[in-house]
Structures are given as structure tokens and as C-alpha cells.
Design a protein around this motif. Structure first.
Motif, mmCIF file in Angstrom:
data_model
loop_
_atom_site.group_PDB
_atom_site.id
_atom_site.type_symbol
_atom_site.label_atom_id
_atom_site.label_comp_id
_atom_site.label_asym_id
_atom_site.label_seq_id
_atom_site.Cartn_x
_atom_site.Cartn_y
_atom_site.Cartn_z
ATOM 1 N N ALA A 80 78.821 -24.988 -20.803
ATOM 2 C CA ALA A 80 80.045 -25.091 -20.034
ATOM 3 C C ALA A 80 81.104 -23.930 -20.209
ATOM 4 N N ASP A 81 81.266 -23.615 -21.360
ATOM 5 C CA ASP A 81 82.216 -22.494 -21.554
ATOM 6 C C ASP A 81 81.675 -21.217 -21.402
ATOM 7 N N LYS A 82 80.495 -20.875 -21.172
ATOM 8 C CA LYS A 82 79.741 -19.843 -20.961
ATOM 9 C C LYS A 82 79.905 -19.755 -19.020
ATOM 10 N N ALA A 83 79.748 -20.715 -18.653
ATOM 11 C CA ALA A 83 79.871 -20.821 -17.353
ATOM 12 C C ALA A 83 81.180 -20.407 -16.823
ATOM 13 N N GLU A 84 82.084 -20.995 -17.320
ATOM 14 C CA GLU A 84 83.654 -20.423 -17.035
ATOM 15 C C GLU A 84 83.738 -19.003 -17.363
ATOM 16 N N GLU A 85 83.224 -18.258 -18.279
ATOM 17 C CA GLU A 85 83.298 -17.132 -18.891
ATOM 18 C C GLU A 85 82.870 -16.106 -17.633
ATOM 19 N N PHE A 86 81.447 -16.478 -17.272
ATOM 20 C CA PHE A 86 81.031 -15.773 -16.312
ATOM 21 C C PHE A 86 81.749 -15.758 -14.922
ATOM 22 N N ARG A 87 82.228 -16.843 -14.515
ATOM 23 C CA ARG A 87 82.995 -17.226 -13.281
ATOM 24 C C ARG A 87 84.256 -16.085 -13.500
ATOM 25 N N SER A 88 85.174 -16.278 -14.671
ATOM 26 C CA SER A 88 86.267 -15.657 -14.810
ATOM 27 C C SER A 88 86.192 -14.116 -14.497
ATOM 28 N N GLN A 89 85.002 -13.494 -14.761
ATOM 29 C CA GLN A 89 84.784 -12.184 -14.565
ATOM 30 C C GLN A 89 84.687 -11.657 -13.059
ATOM 31 N N GLN A 90 84.548 -12.658 -12.256
ATOM 32 C CA GLN A 90 84.702 -12.435 -10.818
ATOM 33 C C GLN A 90 85.766 -12.141 -9.974
ATOM 34 N N LYS A 91 86.237 -11.442 -9.199
ATOM 35 C CA LYS A 91 87.393 -11.017 -8.424
ATOM 36 C C LYS A 91 87.997 -12.521 -7.801
ATOM 37 N N ASP A 92 89.337 -12.491 -7.948
ATOM 38 C CA ASP A 92 90.019 -13.491 -7.333
ATOM 39 C C ASP A 92 89.847 -14.735 -8.143
ATOM 40 N N PHE A 93 89.293 -14.958 -9.333
ATOM 41 C CA PHE A 93 88.968 -16.300 -10.041
ATOM 42 C C PHE A 93 90.364 -16.623 -10.442
ATOM 43 N N VAL A 94 90.350 -17.871 -10.303
ATOM 44 C CA VAL A 94 91.934 -18.289 -10.663
ATOM 45 C C VAL A 94 91.621 -19.757 -11.955
ATOM 46 N N GLU A 95 91.021 -20.539 -11.629
ATOM 47 C CA GLU A 95 90.686 -21.570 -12.682
ATOM 48 C C GLU A 95 89.382 -22.489 -12.172
ATOM 49 N N LEU A 96 88.724 -23.434 -12.960
ATOM 50 C CA LEU A 96 87.768 -24.219 -12.567
ATOM 51 C C LEU A 96 88.513 -25.046 -11.503
ATOM 52 N N SER A 97 87.515 -25.713 -10.791
ATOM 53 C CA SER A 97 88.003 -26.589 -9.751
ATOM 54 C C SER A 97 87.735 -27.976 -10.053
ATOM 55 N N PHE A 98 87.322 -28.286 -11.317
ATOM 56 C CA PHE A 98 87.180 -29.547 -11.731
ATOM 57 C C PHE A 98 86.497 -29.433 -13.364
ATOM 58 N N ALA A 99 86.564 -30.463 -13.877
ATOM 59 C CA ALA A 99 85.973 -30.303 -15.360
ATOM 60 C C ALA A 99 84.476 -30.517 -15.207
ATOM 61 N N THR A 100 83.891 -29.311 -15.895
ATOM 62 C CA THR A 100 82.385 -29.254 -15.805
ATOM 63 C C THR A 100 81.569 -30.015 -16.340
ATOM 64 N N ILE A 101 80.876 -30.667 -15.550
ATOM 65 C CA ILE A 101 79.700 -31.639 -16.157
ATOM 66 C C ILE A 101 78.422 -30.872 -16.508
ATOM 67 N N SER A 102 78.417 -30.761 -17.857
ATOM 68 C CA SER A 102 77.185 -30.122 -18.585
ATOM 69 C C SER A 102 76.520 -31.149 -19.483
ATOM 70 N N SER A 103 75.348 -31.457 -18.860
ATOM 71 C CA SER A 103 74.734 -32.448 -19.638
ATOM 72 C C SER A 103 73.224 -32.363 -19.762
ATOM 73 N N THR A 104 72.575 -32.550 -20.834
ATOM 74 C CA THR A 104 71.337 -32.593 -21.090
ATOM 75 C C THR A 104 70.725 -33.732 -21.245
ATOM 76 N N GLY A 105 69.176 -33.906 -20.946
ATOM 77 C CA GLY A 105 68.654 -35.472 -21.571
ATOM 78 C C GLY A 105 69.192 -36.437 -21.031
ATOM 79 N N PRO A 106 69.215 -37.649 -21.942
ATOM 80 C CA PRO A 106 69.981 -38.760 -21.597
ATOM 81 C C PRO A 106 71.513 -38.708 -20.845
ATOM 82 N N ASN A 107 72.056 -37.594 -21.429
ATOM 83 C CA ASN A 107 73.582 -37.319 -20.806
ATOM 84 C C ASN A 107 73.363 -37.115 -19.377
ATOM 85 N N GLY A 108 72.386 -36.699 -18.827
ATOM 86 C CA GLY A 108 72.545 -36.222 -17.478
ATOM 87 C C GLY A 108 72.399 -37.392 -16.350
#
Length: 786
Positions: free
Chosen positions: A526-554
Motif C-alpha cells: 500500500a505504501d509503495k502504491a502511494e509512493e508511485f502515485r506521489s511521483q505523478q504531476k498534480d498528485f494531492v493525496e489518496l482518495s481513500f484508505a488503501t485496501i491491500s489484502s492477500t489471501g483470506p484478507n481479500g
């Protein structure tokens, strides 16, 4: 983004045991439980299990239905876990050993509560509140009950965007450990309380200063109403939060489980416990007018009165209450908005003239932001700021606090220092003066003049206008205009989704390399997704708390990773990522389901059914005037054919650098109050399937409603379809191509070709060559086996 799901099916299961069952110990601080078989009985006996690893400590086991889990020995080898409202998906052994021993669980178990949560001790707070309920400094007459809703002064107005709201079940969580591994209690992970992302509902997030219900009770779930009387304290919440509320509240509180047949309404409960002729108080700014009307009528019929309490009584005892946020504003020029705020005022006044109203009151935060082409950061994830506006046919009043309007850029944007026609001169007034100013407006109305408000505006503001002069509607003209994006907003949303796709191509390329090493956790991804997004022009913030889930958490639809539940991604499990961002030119929301190893035939089958539903909606052609709820079954047909389904809506409206959940449109079987889809509206298309304890699958694109060309044109009404704005590859290794029709296969290939052309060009332009190679591999054309 996923929506609330319904509660699990009640069953009882037999569970093999290796040794003796730990002795259940009642935990004394749990709240009373209304909605179970023993309504109004003594506090719920919540079981405690002795901690392993040499340390004693209660681990409470209670679930979200009508009663706590009941552990019943049946013989020396088995026990039964019985419960009316909770389903454990048992496929392998579930072994409990005696105290000071270890416990092992199958990965296929939905989960078990393993982390103690200390309730907030509220005895002194309730004593203080009851004192101020009688203090003439704060109330004209003593009140015998005080209501504490969940929201803020703008929350009711935001409710006009709601298309659905349904209880979310508690989902039990089993952590990173594989089957048949002995695990000390101390290393077990926690219960997962679903992270609410209400579809198009009331304000999904509120500022810390407005969390009054959490302060007085300890319960911080997003939905709930507290009522405190001279002798009682009760909390109403829905199935998403039964367990959380039970663990966060102490024995002073009675938990009222909404949706269960034995749970009384707030009005019925008040009538049953209050002495004759009682007064029930509430802050009139944080209760919607329609709710006030309903509750007041019920109480009045029983001889009680609902009364407004001018000063919020929680605030009088909350000595360290945070300050209301007052953060800097962002101005948006025509390159982002397409229309100036003056143009929007003109259009609004035109709608007002059509309805013969003289004044319009703007109470929803996103409507204020959209109208003035301003954004803020007063509320998490939503680029809004605390303000009201009152628009007259010849005046504009903006109610906002702080020195943020002194920013030269803001003053220039609003033309505060310019010589303007009087009808466009903005009067900036203190945020807290809205009530007195509105009362002055109401007092000066001539007999035929009307004031337009949302029917979800607060009781305080609604009552400021005499009843004969009110014009109330469920959807305001701003709400509808905001939903239909203009050409500039549409292009901005396209740009934002291209940037978002670049970031996700980088992310998935990185995950493919790193996941096999066994070092990537849900939080890190989830943090890495935010990092890559933050590199893009006009990025401000996330639009919601990231759902990052593997296996049964999904399978936990509203899962949000926290340290206690943070699983490591592996090549043996499905990974689901639901994430999005706020860019100055648009808002994104995308879900992709990936496998970094070899998916099973069953996983591919389920994924393909979900994909077929996604395509059915995306490729649908429908008449102008169609409401989104009529398209919901398109997404389910393939799942229904094989006896599967998902218990959430299929889509929600999306704002343009505004709230990621926006009304008045959506795609859901749970509502018939949505507005018809129009060209220019933007919604999500996100069917899914969730196998409890195993995996979750969801495929989500944000799509634009566009005109469709058809062979015929019945009654000259025209047709519509969707254009995907999200351009992120759908993992082809998860697709069973043999289950796709030729038309569906062509849709995937055409979609991937567009991803190649559009996103590939941007990756090339940004010099992200490794991510480009990943994109090209992932978008190779599908070939159907004949």
C-alpha cells in the motif's frame, strides 16, 4: 471501492479438539446487549481464553450476532461453536489446547479474536454529562435524555448522495500462518473490524473535533447514535460494528443491535425508559431535519418533547477537544474546472428562477467546494473545507473561518478586491454566523418568496426559515450539476487515470519481482502504491484508505491492513488492491486482483465470472433515462448462473477532484432513489466474489457515461453506454479464456490494446521503460481455444 455487505448466514459447526477446552471466564466490563434472546438481561458474558506463552491475560471471544460465541463440549474430542448469526467456514482442523499451550488454526478458518481491546471507562464522563443536562447554564430546562449522533453539521446534507447503506458483517481474521502450524497466542493476529467506506453515504470521514460520540462512549465506528438518560446509556449501531462496539464500550453502556428483530428503535426505547413528560435534547446542527421530524412526532405522541440544545453538551465536558481544521485552500482555474465560479452562480440562479425561489442554501461541503472552484484538506481523503454558502438572486455569502481567505491567490480567485457587479460580489462572513444570517433572511421574506434547501440539511438551518417559505428537495441542483462532468473535467479525469495507470504499472512490475522474495507485506504494498502515485504531476493525496489484502484478507471487503493483521504477499495467494488518488485534475478509484504464482482452476473460474460481469456492465447499451440500479443484475448474471454472488452494490458516482463517492447516481440493487444516468456522469463498475477464509476477487474500473450509436432510435430517446477511464491491465493469467464468449474476448483485447496505446505512450514519455515492458507483457492478446 467496495460497499457494505450483509451479515453471514447463521450456522453451528463442530470443531475437533486436541485437548481440554480452556475454561471460559466472564469478563465484567462488557456492555449490555440488546438484540439477543435475553433482551435487557445482564451484561453479555464474553468468554476469555488464557494466554499462552507463559503470560496470563484474557482474550475475549465474542462475535457480531445475537449472542457471544458459545463453546459447548460435546465429547472428549470435539466441541461445538454455536451461534445464531455467524458462519465459520470450516474446512480443516481447528485445534484448541489447554491454557499455557499452543493453538493451531487452518488458513481456511474465517478467523478468531485474539487481541484484547480495552474499553474506554466512561463512568466519570457520563456523570459530567448528566450534570450539564440539568445545568441552567447550558439548558433552559433540564433534559432527561441527550442524543449524540455520529456526524458533523454538514453530514446530513451529504446524505443526499446516499444510494445504499447496509450492515457490514464482522469478519474474523487469520493471519500469515499456514495450516497445521502451532502458534503461541502472543503471535496470533487480531480481529478485523471492517473499515467503512460507505457507498455514496453521509460524509465518510469527519474531523477529529466532531467525533463526539466516540469521546463519550469509546466506540469509534463510523455509524452509530448514542443516547444518555439519567439512568441509562445506549448505543445504536449496525452489524458492521456489533463486535467493535461491544469491545470498545464499558458496562455503563447497552449495545442496541440495529437490524435484529428484538432491538427497539431509539424512539421506542426512549418512550420505555423515560419518566412521563420528559424532554429529550439534541444539538440541532448535527441532526437532519427529516430525522428530527420523525423522532419528534414519535416522542410527542408518547407525551415527551424533543428539544434543541443550543450548545453541544459533549463539547462542554470535552476539555481537550481538537480545534476545527482550518487548512489552506487550493484554487482551481478554468484548465481544471471548465467553468468559472461566476458561470456556476449564473447557472444556479437560472435553476432558482425556474423553481421561483429567491435564496439557495449550500450545506454539503463538496457542493461548496465545487461551486467556488476551491478545494481544501479539512477532512481526510476528501478535498473539502468547512464552509456554508447562501446564494441570493443578487447576493453571494460565503461563510468560512480563518485567515485562509486572506491568501492573495484565494482573494484573486474570488475577486474579493475587484470591482464587480453587485450580484457577483462575494461577502465573506464568519463560519459560525450562518444561523443568524439565515434567520435574518427568513425574517425578511415576502409572502411568495422561497428558500431552497436540501431536505437533509440540519434541523437548525431548516428551522431558521419559516415552514411556509421552505423549498426542500432530496437532490440539489448543485449535486446534479456536479455529477455531470463538463468536457474539461472529463479530460482531466482521463489525464488523472492515465497517471494513475502509470503508477500502478510501476507497482505491479515491482511486486512481480519482490513478492517471490517473501518480503512484501500488505502495508508495504500500500505504501509503495502511494509512493508511485506521489511521483505523478498534480498528485494531492489518496482518495481513500488503501485496501491491500492477500489471501483470506481479500475476502474482507472493507479490509484495511494494520500491523496486527499485516500478511506477507506470496506466490500462493490471490492479492487484491483497491486504491485511488486525488489529483488536481481528477479522482481515481481502481481495483485489480492479481496472482504472483499459479492460480488454481477454481480461482480462475471465479475471476472469470467476475470479469464477465464487469464486461457486461461496461459494454451495456441502455436508453436515456435509465437508472443505474437497473444495470446491477448485468454484473451478477454470470455469477448467478453458477450459484455465486456478492453482497454489495456494483458502482458509485465519482467526483472530479472531490469525494470519491458522489451522488446522485450509482449502480446498485439496494436503492431506487438514484437519479437517471446521463452522458458526462462518472461511475465505478466493480463486481466481485469473496470466498470466506480463502480469497477475494474484485475488478473495478471508473467509467464515463457516453452516447451510444444504435441501429434504431426508439421514440427518439437515444441510448447510452460506458467508456472506461481506468486503463490498468486485467491480469490474463487469472482468466479462463474458455469461459469467455468471442465478444467478451474481443472486449478484453480491445481494452488491453487501448492500455498499450495510451498508457504505453505515457510510460515511454516518462522514461519508465521497465514498467512499459511489464505493460506490454500483460496486454498480449487473448486467444480462445476452439
Amino acid at each position: 471501492m467496495a460497499v457494505p455487505v450483509s451479515m453471514a448466514v447463521p450456522v453451528a459447526v463442530a470443531v475437533p479438539v486436541a485437548m481440554a477446552v480452556p475454561v471460559p471466564v466472564p469478563v465484567p466490563h462488557t456492555p449490555r446487549d440488546i438484540g439477543s434472546d435475553a433482551v435487557g438481561a445482564a451484561p453479555v458474558p464474553t468468554w476469555a481464553l488464557t494466554s499462552g506463552g507463559g503470560r496470563a491475560g484474557g482474550r475475549r471471544v465474542q462475535e457480531d450476532g445475537a449472542r457471544p460465541l458459545e463453546v459447548v463440549p460435546s465429547d472428549e474430542r470435539t466441541i461445538a461453536i454455536k451461534h445464531k448469526k455467524f458462519h465459520l467456514n470450516m474446512k480443516k482442523n481447528f485445534t484448541l489446547k489447554a491454557q499455557w499451550s499452543l493453538l493451531k488454526l487452518s488458513k481456511d478458518l474465517d478467523g478468531i479474536l485474539c487481541r484484547k481491546m480495552s474499553p474506554k471507562i466512561t463512568t466519570e464522563l457520563l456523570k459530567q454529562l448528566r450534570q450539564v443536562m440539568k445545568n441552567p447554564r447550558y439548558v433552559q430546562e433540564p433534559v432527561q435524555a441527550y442524543i449524540v449522533p455520529s456526524g458533523d453539521a454538514h453530514q446530513g446534507a451529504q446524505e443526499q448522495n446516499a444510494t445504499e447503506s447496509e450492515p457490514l458483517p464482522l469478519t474474523w481474521h487469520w493471519g500469515e500462518l499456514g495450516p497445521d502450524l502451532p502458534v503461541p497466542w502472543d503471535h496470533m493476529c487480531s480481529i478485523v473490524f471492517p473499515h467503512r467506506r460507505s457507498k455514496l453515504g453521509q460524509s465518510e470521514y469527519i474531523a477529529p473535533c466532531d467525533c463526539r460520540r466516540a469521546f463519550i462512549s469509546g466506540f469509534d465506528g463510523s455509524a452509530g447514535t448514542a443516547i444518555v438518560t439519567e439512568q441509562h446509556a445506549a448505543m445504536w449501531t449496525d452489524g458492521r460494528y456489533f463486535l467493535q462496539a461491544a469491545h470498545q464500550m464499558d458496562s455503563n453502556w447497552t449495545l442496541m443491535k440495529m437490524g435484529l428483530k428484538d432491538t427497539p428503535t431509539q424512539e421506542d426505547w426512549l418512550v420505555s425508559v423515560l419518566p412521563e413528560g420528559s424532554k429529550v435534547g439534541v444539538d440541532p446542527f448535527i441532526i437532519p431535519a427529516d430525522q428530527w421530524k420523525r423522532m419528534s412526532k414519535a416522542l410527542r405522541s408518547a407525551g415527551h418533547d424533543l428539544v434543541p440544545v443550543k450548545e453541544n453538551l459533549i463539547d462542554t465536558i470535552w476539555t481537550d477537544c481538537p480545534q476545527r481544521p482550518c487548512k489552506p485552500l487550493i484554487t482551481l482555474d478554468l484548465s481544471y474546472t471548465g467553468l468559472s465560479w461566476r458561470d456556476k452562480i449564473v447557472a444556479l440562479r437560472s435553476k432558482m428562477a425556474e423553481r421561483k425561489v429567491m435564496w439557495f442554501v449550500v450545506t454539503a461541503l463538496d457542493e461548496v467546494a465545487w461551486l467556488f472552484n476551491l478545494r481544501g484538506s479539512d477532512v481526510e481523503y476528501n478535498p473539502v473545507f468547512f464552509a456554508y454558502a447562501v446564494i441570493g438572486m443578487n447576493t453571494i455569502r460565503l461563510f468560512i473561518d480563518g485567515d485562509r481567505v486572506m491568501d492573495p491567490a484565494v482573494r484573486e480567485h474570488l475577486q474579493l478586491d475587484s470591482t464587480l457587479e453587485p450580484e457577483f460580489k462575494i461577502q465573506v462572513m464568519p463560519y459560525g454566523s450562518i444561523l443568524s444570517e439565515l434567520q435574518a433572511v427568513g425574517a425578511g421574506l415576502s409572502p411568495k418568496e422561497k428558500v431552497w434547501l436540501s431536505d437533509k440539511a440540519s434541523y437548525a438551518l431548516t428551522e431558521a426559515i419559516p415552514k411556509a417559505y421552505r423549498y426542500l428537495t432530496p437532490y440539489t441542483p448543485i449535486c446534479i450539476a456536479k455529477a455531470v462532468k463538463n468536457a474539461v473535467e472529463t479530460e482531466g479525469m482521463r489525464r488523472a487515470h492515465i497517471k494513475d495507470a502509470v503508477a500502478l504499472c510501476e507497482l505491479f512490475n515491482w511486486l512481480e519481482k519482490e513478492v517471490p522474495k517473501g518480503t512484501v507485506t500488505e502495508i508495504l504494498a500500500a505504501d509503495k502504491a502511494e509512493e508511485f502515485r506521489s511521483q505523478q504531476k498534480d498528485f494531492v493525496e489518496l482518495s481513500f484508505a488503501t485496501i491491500s489484502s492477500t489471501g483470506p484478507n481479500g475476502a474482507i471487503i472493507h479490509y484495511k491492513p494494520v500491523p496486527e493483521t499485516n500478511r506477507t504477499l506470496s506466490v500462493n495467494e490471490i492479492y487484491l488492491l483497491d486504491s485511488g488518488a486525488q489529483y488536481k485534475d481528477g479522482t481515481t478509484d481502481v481495483t485489480r486482483t492479481m496472482h504472483f504464482g499459479t492460480p488454481s482452476a477454481y480461482e480462475k473460474e471465479c475471476f472469470t465470472y467476475v470479469l464477465k460481469g464487469h464486461i457486461a456492465v461496461s459494454a451495456a447499451i441502455f436508453p436515456n433515462g435509465t437508472k443505474g440500479h437497473l444495470l446491477d443484475s448485468f454484473a451478477r448474471s454470470a455469477l448467478w448462473d453458477c450459484g455465486l454472488d456478492y453482497l454489495h452494490g456494483t458502482g458509485h458516482g465519482v467526483g472530479s477532484f472531490l469525494n470519491v463517492h458522489e451522488g446522485p447516481c450509482g449502480i446498485s440493487y439496494k436503492t431506487f432513489a438514484d437519479e437517471p444516468l446521463e452522458a458526462g456522469m462518472i461511475v465505478s463498475d466493480e463486481p466481485g466474489y469473496y470466498e470466506d477464509g480463502s480469497f477475494g476477487i474484485r475488478i473495478e474500473n471508473v467509467v464515463l457515461v457516453i452516447p451510444a450509436e444504435t441501429k434504431y432510435n426508439f421514440k427518439n430517446r437515444g441510448s447510452l453506454t460506458f467508456e472506461p477511464l481506468t486503463l490498468v491491465p486485467i491480469q490474463t493469467k487469472m482468466i479462463d479464456v474458455n469461459l469467455l464468449t468471442e465478444k467478451e474476448c474481443n472486449w478484453v483485447n480491445e481494452y488491453h490494446q487501448k492500455c498499450r496505446e495510451v498508457v504505453g505512450a505515457e510510460l515511454e514519455r516518462q522514461g519508465r521503460h521497465e514498467a512499459l515492458r511489464w505493460l506490454l507483457r500483460e496486454t498480449e492478446p487473448l486467444g480462445r481455444v476452439q
